[in-house]
Motif scaffolding. Structure first.
Motif, PDB file in Angstrom:
ATOM      1  N   ILE A   5      50.922  63.555  20.107  1.00 30.96           N
ATOM      2  CA  ILE A   5      51.808  62.439  20.376  1.00 30.96           C
ATOM      3  C   ILE A   5      52.111  61.431  19.408  1.00 30.96           C
ATOM      4  N   GLY A   6      53.330  61.292  19.028  1.00 28.63           N
ATOM      5  CA  GLY A   6      53.589  60.253  17.862  1.00 28.63           C
ATOM      6  C   GLY A   6      53.780  58.964  18.647  1.00 28.63           C
ATOM      7  N   ILE A   7      53.375  57.818  17.945  1.00 29.49           N
ATOM      8  CA  ILE A   7      53.478  56.562  18.488  1.00 29.49           C
ATOM      9  C   ILE A   7      54.480  55.776  17.556  1.00 29.49           C
ATOM     10  N   LEU A   8      55.619  55.227  18.176  1.00 31.63           N
ATOM     11  CA  LEU A   8      56.377  54.366  17.304  1.00 31.63           C
ATOM     12  C   LEU A   8      56.505  53.136  17.971  1.00 31.63           C
ATOM     13  N   HIS A  58      65.913  54.003  14.612  1.00 33.87           N
ATOM     14  CA  HIS A  58      64.679  54.237  15.549  1.00 33.87           C
ATOM     15  C   HIS A  58      64.473  55.614  16.074  1.00 33.87           C
ATOM     16  N   LEU A  59      65.920  56.238  16.500  1.00 32.68           N
ATOM     17  CA  LEU A  59      65.926  57.479  17.224  1.00 32.68           C
ATOM     18  C   LEU A  59      65.973  58.336  16.191  1.00 32.68           C
ATOM     19  N   ILE A  60      66.534  58.281  14.841  1.00 28.86           N
ATOM     20  CA  ILE A  60      66.323  59.267  13.899  1.00 28.86           C
ATOM     21  C   ILE A  60      64.896  59.534  13.306  1.00 28.86           C
ATOM     22  N   ILE A  61      64.283  58.243  13.142  1.00 30.01           N
ATOM     23  CA  ILE A  61      62.796  58.302  12.664  1.00 30.01           C
ATOM     24  C   ILE A  61      61.931  59.046  13.456  1.00 30.01           C
ATOM     25  N   ALA A  62      62.188  59.032  14.933  1.00 25.75           N
ATOM     26  CA  ALA A  62      61.422  59.699  16.075  1.00 25.75           C
ATOM     27  C   ALA A  62      61.666  61.009  16.017  1.00 25.75           C
ATOM     28  N   ASN A  63      62.986  61.429  15.952  1.00 22.18           N
ATOM     29  CA  ASN A  63      63.507  62.840  15.914  1.00 22.18           C
ATOM     30  C   ASN A  63      62.982  63.668  14.617  1.00 22.18           C
ATOM     31  N   ASP A 108      54.165  66.966  20.401  1.00 24.72           N
ATOM     32  CA  ASP A 108      54.557  67.625  21.571  1.00 24.72           C
ATOM     33  C   ASP A 108      55.542  66.228  22.295  1.00 24.72           C
ATOM     34  N   GLN A 109      55.262  64.968  21.857  1.00 26.86           N
ATOM     35  CA  GLN A 109      56.158  64.066  22.468  1.00 26.86           C
ATOM     36  C   GLN A 109      56.139  62.786  21.184  1.00 26.86           C
ATOM     37  N   ILE A 110      57.122  61.984  21.249  1.00 23.97           N
ATOM     38  CA  ILE A 110      57.124  60.570  20.571  1.00 23.97           C
ATOM     39  C   ILE A 110      57.045  59.773  21.877  1.00 23.97           C
ATOM     40  N   ALA A 111      56.235  58.771  21.728  1.00 20.07           N
ATOM     41  CA  ALA A 111      56.031  57.452  22.724  1.00 20.07           C
ATOM     42  C   ALA A 111      56.618  56.322  21.888  1.00 20.07           C
ATOM     43  N   PHE A 112      57.734  55.736  22.459  1.00 20.40           N
ATOM     44  CA  PHE A 112      58.134  54.391  21.972  1.00 20.40           C
ATOM     45  C   PHE A 112      57.299  53.531  22.704  1.00 20.40           C
ATOM     46  N   MET A 113      56.842  52.547  21.856  1.00 20.90           N
ATOM     47  CA  MET A 113      55.752  51.447  22.354  1.00 20.90           C
ATOM     48  C   MET A 113      56.094  50.105  22.152  1.00 20.90           C
ATOM     49  N   PRO A 114      57.013  49.356  23.159  1.00 19.02           N
ATOM     50  CA  PRO A 114      57.339  48.299  22.886  1.00 19.02           C
ATOM     51  C   PRO A 114      56.155  47.086  22.915  1.00 19.02           C
ATOM     52  N   ASN A 115      56.194  46.147  21.942  1.00 19.43           N
ATOM     53  CA  ASN A 115      54.944  45.288  21.775  1.00 19.43           C
ATOM     54  C   ASN A 115      55.537  43.966  22.768  1.00 19.43           C
ATOM     55  N   GLN A 116      54.470  43.344  22.964  1.00 19.24           N
ATOM     56  CA  GLN A 116      54.243  42.223  23.962  1.00 19.24           C
ATOM     57  C   GLN A 116      54.687  41.041  22.743  1.00 19.24           C
ATOM     58  N   GLU A 117      54.004  40.764  21.685  1.00 15.12           N
ATOM     59  CA  GLU A 117      54.022  39.556  20.706  1.00 15.12           C
ATOM     60  C   GLU A 117      53.576  40.254  19.410  1.00 15.12           C
ATOM     61  N   PRO A 118      54.271  40.702  18.647  1.00 16.96           N
ATOM     62  CA  PRO A 118      53.936  41.378  17.338  1.00 16.96           C
ATOM     63  C   PRO A 118      53.219  40.368  16.554  1.00 16.96           C
ATOM     64  N   ASN A 173      66.522  63.055  26.262  1.00 16.28           N
ATOM     65  CA  ASN A 173      65.568  63.621  25.467  1.00 16.28           C
ATOM     66  C   ASN A 173      64.395  63.812  25.947  1.00 16.28           C
ATOM     67  N   PRO A 174      63.852  65.076  26.505  1.00 16.47           N
ATOM     68  CA  PRO A 174      62.530  65.128  27.082  1.00 16.47           C
ATOM     69  C   PRO A 174      61.428  65.000  26.351  1.00 16.47           C
ATOM     70  N   PHE A 175      61.729  64.912  24.939  1.00 13.55           N
ATOM     71  CA  PHE A 175      60.504  64.795  24.161  1.00 13.55           C
ATOM     72  C   PHE A 175      60.196  63.288  23.639  1.00 13.55           C
ATOM     73  N   PHE A 176      61.016  62.378  24.280  1.00 11.74           N
ATOM     74  CA  PHE A 176      60.918  61.050  23.883  1.00 11.74           C
ATOM     75  C   PHE A 176      60.402  60.409  25.140  1.00 11.74           C
ATOM     76  N   MET A 177      59.458  59.473  25.132  1.00 11.33           N
ATOM     77  CA  MET A 177      58.991  58.808  26.486  1.00 11.33           C
ATOM     78  C   MET A 177      58.821  57.259  26.078  1.00 11.33           C
ATOM     79  N   ILE A 178      58.380  56.436  26.937  1.00 11.71           N
ATOM     80  CA  ILE A 178      58.022  54.900  26.710  1.00 11.71           C
ATOM     81  C   ILE A 178      56.826  54.858  27.141  1.00 11.71           C
ATOM     82  N   GLU A 179      56.057  54.008  26.216  1.00 10.37           N
ATOM     83  CA  GLU A 179      54.430  53.825  26.554  1.00 10.37           C
ATOM     84  C   GLU A 179      54.429  52.117  26.553  1.00 10.37           C
ATOM     85  N   ARG A 180      54.151  51.728  27.735  1.00  7.95           N
ATOM     86  CA  ARG A 180      54.320  50.353  28.181  1.00  7.95           C
ATOM     87  C   ARG A 180      52.798  49.608  28.159  1.00  7.95           C
ATOM     88  N   ILE A 181      51.767  50.175  27.375  1.00  7.10           N
ATOM     89  CA  ILE A 181      50.443  49.691  27.516  1.00  7.10           C
ATOM     90  C   ILE A 181      50.445  48.235  26.858  1.00  7.10           C
TER      91      ILE A 181
END
Length: 196
Positions: free
Chosen positions: A11-14, A25-30, A39-49, A74-82
């Protein structure tokens, strides 16, 4: 006879503020997804960088909704909320320790732009972090892909688009068409985001 070898999920983390998420963002991920056959790219929004302060006025739910719209279909893209579950500054080391503990069967690839490649020596716990993830560096205009740390480089089409630029255009009532997906633009306009 069944193989005893179990292949790890890759899994790639962006990470980013995604305020708003844009075509860059979408082009980099793809590009990374296909270049490394992940297998997947997880877009990970941060709380406070740790390296910047968010002052856009958007809520956490605005950023999540825009990301959902941006990756829709896009079935290969997901959001990681951790990182959103934690208060205070989001350090990648803490995040990756938690992710690896929760998903020991996953091999993580941490995607960063050339601006962050240069900044790596200043990252919190970088020496430990490079043991947990493989860094993937992608080129950005006006930055060098040069680091004393192990970074694998992926060449992506050069697009000098930033969330900051999009927010500035909105403040000045300048069109943002073709910089981000139409459904994200529609959400921004319907909710009056980034207006002066």
């Amino acid at each position: 006879m069944r193989s005893l070898f179990i292949e790890k999920k890759r899994i790639g983390i962006l990470g980013g503020t995604f305020d708003p998420p844009h075509l860059g963002h979408l082009i980099i991920a793809n590009e990374v997804l296909h270049a490394l056959d992940l297998d997947q790219i997880a877009f990970m929004p941060n709380q406070e960088p740790p390296h910047k302060t968010r002052t856009s006025g958007t809520t956490e739910s605005d950023r999540i909704r825009m990301l959902e719209l941006a990756i829709k279909g896009n079935p290969f893209f997901m959001i990681e909320r951790i990182e959103l579950a934690r208060q205070g500054k989001s350090y990648s080391l803490d995040t990756m320790i938690k992710l690896k503990e929760a998903n020991p069967e996953v091999e993580y690839y941490f995607i960063i732009g050339a601006d962050m490649v240069e900044y790596l020596p200043k990252w919190h716990g970088i020496d430990q972090l490079v043991q947990l993830v493989q860094f993937i560096g992608v080129n950005r205009p006006n930055y060098l892909l040069d680091s004393p740390y192990p970074v694998r480089y992926i060449d992506v089409p050069q697009m000098d688009i930033s969330s900051t630029m999009i927010r500035e255009k909105r403040k000045k009532s300048i069109s943002i068409k073709y910089l981000l997906p139409d459904n994200v633009i529609q959400y921004i306009e319907e909710n009056g985001l980034y207006e002066s």
